[in-house]
Motif scaffolding. Structure first.
Motif, PDB file in Angstrom:
ATOM      1  N   GLN A 132       0.820  -1.212   0.000  1.00 48.32           N
ATOM      2  CA  GLN A 132       0.000   0.000   0.000  1.00 48.32           C
ATOM      3  C   GLN A 132       0.855   1.264   0.000  1.00 48.32           C
ATOM      4  N   VAL A 133       2.122   1.129   0.349  1.00 49.82           N
ATOM      5  CA  VAL A 133       2.991   2.306   0.374  1.00 49.82           C
ATOM      6  C   VAL A 133       3.726   2.476  -0.957  1.00 49.82           C
ATOM      7  N   CYS A 134       4.438   1.442  -1.412  1.00 53.77           N
ATOM      8  CA  CYS A 134       5.322   1.626  -2.584  1.00 53.77           C
ATOM      9  C   CYS A 134       4.795   0.928  -3.830  1.00 53.77           C
ATOM     10  N   ASP A 135       3.663   0.224  -3.715  1.00 50.06           N
ATOM     11  CA  ASP A 135       2.985  -0.386  -4.857  1.00 50.06           C
ATOM     12  C   ASP A 135       3.684  -1.639  -5.391  1.00 50.06           C
ATOM     13  N   LEU A 136       4.764  -2.072  -4.743  1.00 47.76           N
ATOM     14  CA  LEU A 136       5.459  -3.275  -5.209  1.00 47.76           C
ATOM     15  C   LEU A 136       4.667  -4.530  -4.854  1.00 47.76           C
ATOM     16  N   ARG A 137       4.616  -5.464  -5.778  1.00 39.16           N
ATOM     17  CA  ARG A 137       4.179  -6.812  -5.446  1.00 39.16           C
ATOM     18  C   ARG A 137       5.318  -7.755  -5.747  1.00 39.16           C
TER      19      ARG A 137
END
Lengths: 302, 302
Positions: B211-216
């Motif tokens: 939710q912070v950096c959008d990385l999955r």
């Protein structure tokens, strides 16, 4: 010395601080925290000097050092620049064990009735600041007993709920109710990194900077990285616990490396999701064992 | 049902698979792994069906499912697409407990002398592939007993070294010697994330995207994220274990959030290292408790 001492078992009693000092359990005669920012905390004394402390036996909420007058009143704010507090932050970030010495006092049902008692190893699982009872800012450290550290006997009149393992039911598809006042079972996300001298050395060489993505995570009170074994330890992998089998990685690259989403070629090219991404950053003193690199890569050939 | 069953204790014996099935310990009558990729593995049976298995009591090297003919010979490669194998990968990535049922067989000193025995909860700490004894690719899963899971009694003629806590000496500044054949003590970097329904739901809403950096983080066999409590649980923080107090974060942002290097404003702006970095990604079903956001932020005001 961090960790257990060879000749001192949990439960051992010392009638004075000097005797605990001579046994090496807690070396300072006055300070409550023994340690430095660089090495972490060796030991703490829980003896009622800070009124904001809380003692649940296998969990201790330990107030940091500083800001008191000579009579146990908080008269100014505490800071993480204090050597003892900075040492406890390092212990938390590095996952290092801290020896706990409890002294006799009225504020805890787990305190010995007189003198001091060594109560084994605890880890610092979180920390934070708040306004203390005297109105000044204090820092507090949550300390949890290691598995294997016996919970000290409680004095009468206290009842502690027994911890247990709650079953998790994944059948229910509706939104989980959750728990407004969770018990101790679910009380922590534990990121237990068993730090040791081998990993510490690798992390020090790389100054906590990830060898894959070059990130260094900056935190209040220090920076953070993880030591990752290339060829995993233990069966069925059986890698050696040596610096040439350890990388300094950020947590994200560590997860990917441990799950094979990142592998290394023999020329130390980083391959992520099947694509070459450039060279692993190295350090002149840090040799990498190519047998370990090969063993890790072959683990993921499936 | 994942985890302990209410009426079944470790050590309980079942003369047949059907009785273990009826008790709910291991539901399938044939398959060795019970579970799905989505929910993880409920239970496994260790009964000597795969010659590459290794059993050390509190550590089991468990061979995945598939690729056998009807007589216990490996005749083709195993894959992680197999339902049972994919379930064990999920258990590893989510830190879920797996029930272990041992059946009588000659390959393990820890097997019961006849029938089946429920041996408690284990976690999957790593996995990888290798060429098995029959020359085909197999996947293996390292299973470690939970603290509190008793090690089953060994049959005669086996001696298991006792685990212990090694002291770490940080005084020495020279390069650590390390250990070419490390014992069991330092055998794993454990990333114990105590998964539960609350965190699972939040991670599901966000499809494992931070939710912070959008990385999955994409791994072979799935994606990975962590559920992070906003207001930490337990003293001195005392946050609720509810979805409105949990964020879906990548490990890096989780470390930073837990150490106060990332905080949220009341309008859910992400503040990293003191600088506003844009909004927290949200989800229509995932409400965030602003009291928890405030409590987390105030923990780091020092």
């Amino acid at each position: 010395m961090i960790g257990e001492l060879p000749n001192v078992q949990a439960g051992m009693e010392f009638s004075t601080r000097r005797l605990a000092h001579e046994a090496g359990v807690h070396r300072p005669l006055q300070a409550g925290i023994c340690g430095t920012k660089k090495k972490g905390a060796e030991s703490i004394v829980v003896s009622g000097g800070y009124k904001d402390d809380e003692d649940f036996g296998d969990v201790i909420v330990y107030t940091g050092h500083g800001g008191q007058d000579g009579r146990g009143n908080q008269v100014s704010n505490q800071t993480l620049d204090d050597t003892g507090n900075a040492a406890l932050v390092t212990s938390c970030l590095e996952g290092l064990p801290v020896r706990v010495l409890r002294g006799a006092h009225d504020g805890s049902a787990y305190a010995p009735s007189d003198g001091y008692r060594y109560d084994g190893l605890y880890r610092v699982t979180s920390y934070g600041s708040k306004q203390g009872l005297d109105g000044f800012l204090i820092w507090q450290f949550r300390m949890e007993a290691y598995e294997g550290t016996p919970t000290p006997q409680v004095q009468p009149e206290e009842v502690i709920p027994a911890p247990g393992m709650l079953p998790v039911d994944h059948e229910a598809d509706q939104q989980p109710a959750g728990n407004e006042q969770p018990g101790r079972v679910t009380s922590t996300v534990q990121r237990i990194v068993r730090s040791n001298a081998v990993k510490r050395k690798v992390k020090e060489w790389h100054d906590n900077r990830c060898q894959v993505c070059d990130l260094r995570i900056e935190l209040l009170g220090g920076s953070y990285s993880e030591g990752a074994h290339i060829q995993a330890l233990g069966s069925p992998h059986n890698g050696p616990d040596t610096t040439s089998n350890v990388l300094c990685l950020c947590p994200n690259c560590h997860v990917m490396f441990d799950a094979g989403a990142i592998v290394l070629k023999d020329d130390l090219t980083v391959v992520r999701a099947g694509k070459a991404k450039g060279p692993l950053r190295t350090h002149s003193k840090h040799t990498i064992d190519l047998d370990c690199v090969k063993a890790h890569r072959e683990r993921w050939r499936g």
